[in-house]
Design a protein around this motif. Structure first.
Motif, PDB file in Angstrom:
ATOM      1  N   LEU A 192       0.780  -1.074   0.050  1.00  0.00           N
ATOM      2  CA  LEU A 192      -0.112  -0.064  -0.001  1.00  0.00           C
ATOM      3  C   LEU A 192       0.758   1.225   0.010  1.00  0.00           C
ATOM      4  N   MET A 193       1.902   1.153   0.858  1.00  0.00           N
ATOM      5  CA  MET A 193       2.930   2.158   0.936  1.00  0.00           C
ATOM      6  C   MET A 193       3.450   2.554  -0.523  1.00  0.00           C
ATOM      7  N   TYR A 194       3.840   1.589  -0.975  1.00  0.00           N
ATOM      8  CA  TYR A 194       4.603   1.759  -2.515  1.00  0.00           C
ATOM      9  C   TYR A 194       3.465   2.489  -3.291  1.00  0.00           C
ATOM     10  N   ALA A 195       2.483   1.669  -3.324  1.00  0.00           N
ATOM     11  CA  ALA A 195       1.243   2.077  -4.330  1.00  0.00           C
ATOM     12  C   ALA A 195       0.768   3.833  -4.193  1.00  0.00           C
ATOM     13  N   VAL A 196       0.784   4.298  -2.857  1.00  0.00           N
ATOM     14  CA  VAL A 196       0.278   5.628  -2.759  1.00  0.00           C
ATOM     15  C   VAL A 196       1.567   6.402  -3.109  1.00  0.00           C
ATOM     16  N   LEU A 197       2.836   5.916  -2.666  1.00  0.00           N
ATOM     17  CA  LEU A 197       3.926   6.842  -2.921  1.00  0.00           C
ATOM     18  C   LEU A 197       4.198   7.030  -4.452  1.00  0.00           C
ATOM     19  N   THR A 198       4.274   5.709  -5.104  1.00  0.00           N
ATOM     20  CA  THR A 198       4.188   6.052  -6.636  1.00  0.00           C
ATOM     21  C   THR A 198       3.050   6.976  -7.201  1.00  0.00           C
ATOM     22  N   LEU A 199       1.874   6.727  -6.796  1.00  0.00           N
ATOM     23  CA  LEU A 199       0.991   7.657  -7.155  1.00  0.00           C
ATOM     24  C   LEU A 199       0.997   9.434  -7.060  1.00  0.00           C
ATOM     25  N   VAL A 200       1.564   9.686  -5.737  1.00  0.00           N
ATOM     26  CA  VAL A 200       1.807  11.085  -5.362  1.00  0.00           C
ATOM     27  C   VAL A 200       3.124  11.625  -6.602  1.00  0.00           C
ATOM     28  N   ILE A 201       4.068  10.794  -6.589  1.00  0.00           N
ATOM     29  CA  ILE A 201       5.318  11.154  -7.631  1.00  0.00           C
ATOM     30  C   ILE A 201       4.773  11.329  -8.774  1.00  0.00           C
ATOM     31  N   VAL A 202       4.150  10.358  -9.360  1.00  0.00           N
ATOM     32  CA  VAL A 202       3.584  10.179 -10.770  1.00  0.00           C
ATOM     33  C   VAL A 202       2.758  11.475 -11.053  1.00  0.00           C
ATOM     34  N   LEU A 203       1.829  11.768 -10.175  1.00  0.00           N
ATOM     35  CA  LEU A 203       0.907  13.012 -10.279  1.00  0.00           C
ATOM     36  C   LEU A 203       1.996  14.204 -10.161  1.00  0.00           C
ATOM     37  N   GLY A 204       2.591  14.341  -9.495  1.00  0.00           N
ATOM     38  CA  GLY A 204       3.301  15.703  -9.199  1.00  0.00           C
ATOM     39  C   GLY A 204       4.346  15.697 -10.491  1.00  0.00           C
ATOM     40  N   LEU A 205       4.889  14.563 -11.074  1.00  0.00           N
ATOM     41  CA  LEU A 205       5.394  14.938 -12.249  1.00  0.00           C
ATOM     42  C   LEU A 205       4.680  15.013 -13.257  1.00  0.00           C
ATOM     43  N   ALA A 206       3.330  14.609 -13.523  1.00  0.00           N
ATOM     44  CA  ALA A 206       2.449  14.727 -14.453  1.00  0.00           C
ATOM     45  C   ALA A 206       1.949  16.371 -14.567  1.00  0.00           C
ATOM     46  N   ALA A 207       1.492  16.789 -13.329  1.00  0.00           N
ATOM     47  CA  ALA A 207       1.333  18.248 -13.258  1.00  0.00           C
ATOM     48  C   ALA A 207       2.381  18.994 -13.615  1.00  0.00           C
ATOM     49  N   THR A 208       3.621  18.942 -13.175  1.00  0.00           N
ATOM     50  CA  THR A 208       4.669  19.775 -13.780  1.00  0.00           C
ATOM     51  C   THR A 208       4.730  19.816 -15.198  1.00  0.00           C
ATOM     52  N   VAL A 209       4.589  18.495 -15.884  1.00  0.00           N
ATOM     53  CA  VAL A 209       5.005  18.347 -17.307  1.00  0.00           C
ATOM     54  C   VAL A 209       3.848  19.106 -17.971  1.00  0.00           C
ATOM     55  N   ALA A 210       2.852  18.872 -17.401  1.00  0.00           N
ATOM     56  CA  ALA A 210       1.447  19.222 -18.242  1.00  0.00           C
ATOM     57  C   ALA A 210       1.436  20.640 -18.250  1.00  0.00           C
ATOM     58  N   ALA A 211       1.761  21.228 -17.288  1.00  0.00           N
ATOM     59  CA  ALA A 211       1.281  22.751 -16.938  1.00  0.00           C
ATOM     60  C   ALA A 211       2.639  23.601 -17.362  1.00  0.00           C
ATOM     61  N   ASN A 212       3.871  23.059 -17.104  1.00  0.00           N
ATOM     62  CA  ASN A 212       5.114  24.020 -17.680  1.00  0.00           C
ATOM     63  C   ASN A 212       5.693  23.433 -18.625  1.00  0.00           C
ATOM     64  N   LEU A 213       5.667  22.278 -19.138  1.00  0.00           N
ATOM     65  CA  LEU A 213       6.432  21.659 -20.304  1.00  0.00           C
ATOM     66  C   LEU A 213       5.228  21.555 -21.508  1.00  0.00           C
ATOM     67  N   ALA A 214       4.312  20.767 -21.343  1.00  0.00           N
ATOM     68  CA  ALA A 214       3.685  20.638 -22.273  1.00  0.00           C
ATOM     69  C   ALA A 214       2.457  21.921 -22.408  1.00  0.00           C
ATOM     70  N   GLY A 215       2.313  22.663 -21.589  1.00  0.00           N
ATOM     71  CA  GLY A 215       1.288  23.752 -21.418  1.00  0.00           C
ATOM     72  C   GLY A 215       1.772  24.972 -21.380  1.00  0.00           C
ATOM     73  N   GLY A 216       1.167  26.029 -21.133  1.00  0.00           N
ATOM     74  CA  GLY A 216       1.629  27.430 -21.187  1.00  0.00           C
ATOM     75  C   GLY A 216       2.146  27.846 -19.871  1.00  0.00           C
ATOM     76  N   GLY A 217       2.102  27.043 -18.987  1.00  0.00           N
ATOM     77  CA  GLY A 217       2.608  27.227 -17.661  1.00  0.00           C
ATOM     78  C   GLY A 217       1.593  27.514 -16.684  1.00  0.00           C
ATOM     79  N   TYR A 218       2.047  27.280 -15.391  1.00  0.00           N
ATOM     80  CA  TYR A 218       0.960  27.511 -14.108  1.00  0.00           C
ATOM     81  C   TYR A 218       1.674  27.933 -13.127  1.00  0.00           C
ATOM     82  N   ASP A 219       1.213  29.250 -12.460  1.00  0.00           N
ATOM     83  CA  ASP A 219       2.050  29.605 -11.270  1.00  0.00           C
ATOM     84  C   ASP A 219       1.142  29.127 -10.059  1.00  0.00           C
ATOM     85  N   TYR A 220       1.538  27.986  -9.400  1.00  0.00           N
ATOM     86  CA  TYR A 220       0.878  27.573  -8.221  1.00  0.00           C
ATOM     87  C   TYR A 220       1.130  28.469  -6.949  1.00  0.00           C
ATOM     88  N   ARG A 221       2.187  29.273  -6.850  1.00  0.00           N
ATOM     89  CA  ARG A 221       2.411  29.949  -5.893  1.00  0.00           C
ATOM     90  C   ARG A 221       1.414  31.192  -5.696  1.00  0.00           C
TER      91      ARG A 221
END
Length: 264
Positions: A151-180
């Motif tokens: 369970l720990m490995y599954a949730v940890l993987t989910l967190v990391i994958v979603l974080g990378l996907a959000a970064t890539v989709a918003a800032n590399l593939a998209g027009g950028g997003y300022d989460y700050r």
């Protein structure tokens, strides 16, 4: 303390815009109630674990079973996750006005954060993939893997994958997003006991899912091997030498080193 948090939740629900009705209630549950539940479980869970399961407060190291893959995957994961955590602390805790006052422009901060964060994220994910592969393919390591670990490995993987996907989709593939301007103020508002769910209402879905998965990770954290991250072997630096006694009367030709002197 509980009455204060309850008052804050009621205040957030009362001040939320009423155009969406049911959606507004959902926002309060997700971005006001759930964060405090996660914090409470994280704190109380660690207290309970340390109080009643001190001998279980360990990583349950499997180094004796296999070392080759561990030497590759463990440094990649641990150094990568350390940089990721430091980046999250800087991005969520430190306001953008502070970095600008320090002479760091928003563009420079954004480029550095995206570049370093993406590289660290991929290192973390690669290291985690190696560790999971090792745990699945090495017989003794797999035998020592519990359902809790899975369970720990599954949730940890989910967190990391979603974080990378959000970064890539918003800032590399998209027009950028300022989460700050949205996520960071919301994060600080939770710890200041003035939660503002409106800040998260229009945040991209991947960022929302990443935040929700992180709260899930904090909820299971105290009950997994992740507890070892909150302890450091400080006493190791000052502990005395381990004393060995021998029945051999022969002292040898060389003088003993400091700390290895023979006891009477």
């Amino acid at each position: 303390m509980i009455s204060v948090l309850a008052a804050r939740v009621q205040g957030a629900a009362a001040t939320a815009p009423h155009g969406g009705g049911q959606a507004d209630v959902l926002d309060v549950l997700l971005w006001v109630a759930l964060p405090y539940v996660a914090i409470a479980v994280f704190v109380i869970g660690h207290y309970w674990r340390y109080r009643y399961d001190k001998f279980g407060w360990t990583t349950r190291s499997s180094q004796l079973y296999e070392k080759r893959l561990l030497r590759i995957g463990s440094p990649l994961f641990h150094f990568g996750i350390l940089i990721v955590l430091l980046g999250h602390v800087g991005g969520l805790v430190i306001p953008d006005t502070w970095t600008e006052a320090a002479g760091i422009s928003e563009h420079a901060y954004h480029v550095a954060a995206v570049t370093l964060g993406t590289a660290a994220g991929f290192c973390t994910l690669t290291g985690l993939a190696i560790l999971i592969y090792r745990r699945r393919t090495v017989g003794p390591v797999f035998s020592a893997t519990t359902r809790n670990d899975k369970l720990m490995y599954a949730v940890l993987t989910l967190v990391i994958v979603l974080g990378l996907a959000a970064t890539v989709a918003a800032n590399l593939a998209g027009g950028g997003y300022d989460y700050r301007e949205t996520v960071s103020p919301w994060f600080r508002s939770v710890f200041m006991l003035r939660p503002d769910p409106d800040l998260m209402a229009d945040v991209p879905i991947l960022f929302q899912l990443h935040a929700l998965s992180a709260m899930l990770l904090f909820c299971i954290w105290p009950f997994t091997r992740l507890v070892h991250m909150l302890t450091a072997p400080v006493g190791y630096l000052t502990r005395p030498y381990i004393v060995y006694h021998s029945r051999d009367e022969r002292l040898g030709a060389r003088a003993p080193r400091r700390g290895w002197e023979r006891l009477p």
